[in-house]
Motif scaffolding. Sequence first.
Motif, PDB file in Angstrom:
ATOM      1  N   PRO A  26       0.804  -1.226   0.000  1.00 24.52           N
ATOM      2  CA  PRO A  26       0.000   0.000   0.000  1.00 24.52           C
ATOM      3  C   PRO A  26       0.839   1.279   0.000  1.00 24.52           C
ATOM      4  O   PRO A  26       0.401   2.305  -0.500  1.00 24.52           O
ATOM      5  CB  PRO A  26      -0.827  -0.087   1.279  1.00 24.52           C
ATOM      6  N   ALA A  27       2.043   1.231   0.552  1.00 28.04           N
ATOM      7  CA  ALA A  27       2.880   2.430   0.612  1.00 28.04           C
ATOM      8  C   ALA A  27       3.718   2.624  -0.646  1.00 28.04           C
ATOM      9  O   ALA A  27       4.493   3.561  -0.731  1.00 28.04           O
ATOM     10  CB  ALA A  27       3.800   2.356   1.821  1.00 28.04           C
ATOM     11  N   GLU A  28       3.526   1.749  -1.610  1.00 30.22           N
ATOM     12  CA  GLU A  28       4.359   1.796  -2.811  1.00 30.22           C
ATOM     13  C   GLU A  28       4.255   3.141  -3.531  1.00 30.22           C
ATOM     14  O   GLU A  28       5.252   3.664  -4.005  1.00 30.22           O
ATOM     15  CB  GLU A  28       3.944   0.670  -3.748  1.00 30.22           C
ATOM     16  N   LEU A  34      13.408   8.596  -3.507  1.00 30.06           N
ATOM     17  CA  LEU A  34      14.720   8.843  -2.905  1.00 30.06           C
ATOM     18  C   LEU A  34      14.995   7.904  -1.740  1.00 30.06           C
ATOM     19  O   LEU A  34      16.145   7.548  -1.473  1.00 30.06           O
ATOM     20  CB  LEU A  34      14.831  10.292  -2.447  1.00 30.06           C
ATOM     21  N   ILE A  35      13.945   7.486  -1.058  1.00 31.18           N
ATOM     22  CA  ILE A  35      14.120   6.555   0.056  1.00 31.18           C
ATOM     23  C   ILE A  35      14.598   5.209  -0.461  1.00 31.18           C
ATOM     24  O   ILE A  35      15.508   4.601   0.110  1.00 31.18           O
ATOM     25  CB  ILE A  35      12.816   6.419   0.862  1.00 31.18           C
ATOM     26  N   ILE A  39      18.168   3.367   0.410  1.00 33.28           N
ATOM     27  CA  ILE A  39      18.265   1.990   0.897  1.00 33.28           C
ATOM     28  C   ILE A  39      19.220   1.192   0.019  1.00 33.28           C
ATOM     29  O   ILE A  39      20.087   0.465   0.514  1.00 33.28           O
ATOM     30  CB  ILE A  39      16.871   1.329   0.950  1.00 33.28           C
ATOM     31  N   ASP A  40      19.084   1.321  -1.293  1.00 31.90           N
ATOM     32  CA  ASP A  40      19.977   0.620  -2.209  1.00 31.90           C
ATOM     33  C   ASP A  40      21.425   1.042  -1.998  1.00 31.90           C
ATOM     34  O   ASP A  40      22.340   0.218  -2.044  1.00 31.90           O
ATOM     35  CB  ASP A  40      19.568   0.865  -3.656  1.00 31.90           C
ATOM     36  N   GLU A  41      21.643   2.313  -1.766  1.00 31.34           N
ATOM     37  CA  GLU A  41      22.997   2.823  -1.533  1.00 31.34           C
ATOM     38  C   GLU A  41      23.579   2.265  -0.237  1.00 31.34           C
ATOM     39  O   GLU A  41      24.744   1.878  -0.188  1.00 31.34           O
ATOM     40  CB  GLU A  41      22.971   4.346  -1.474  1.00 31.34           C
TER      41      GLU A  41
END
Length: 58
Positions: A26-28, A34-35, A39-41
Amino acid sequence: MKSFAKSTVVASLLALASVSAFAHHPAEDIVDELIYLMIDENVSDTPHADLDFTSMGN
């Protein structure tokens, strides 16, 4: 009784077919991109970024 069984089967199949419509989080659409980039970084230099489960269970 046969029509009840048929309608139950049809309703069950429709319910199973519509599950994929609710598969996204639901938060997609609410969370900023940027978040996810942050996270990926943060995960990119950890061993967890290279995990590969394709051979698991073979």
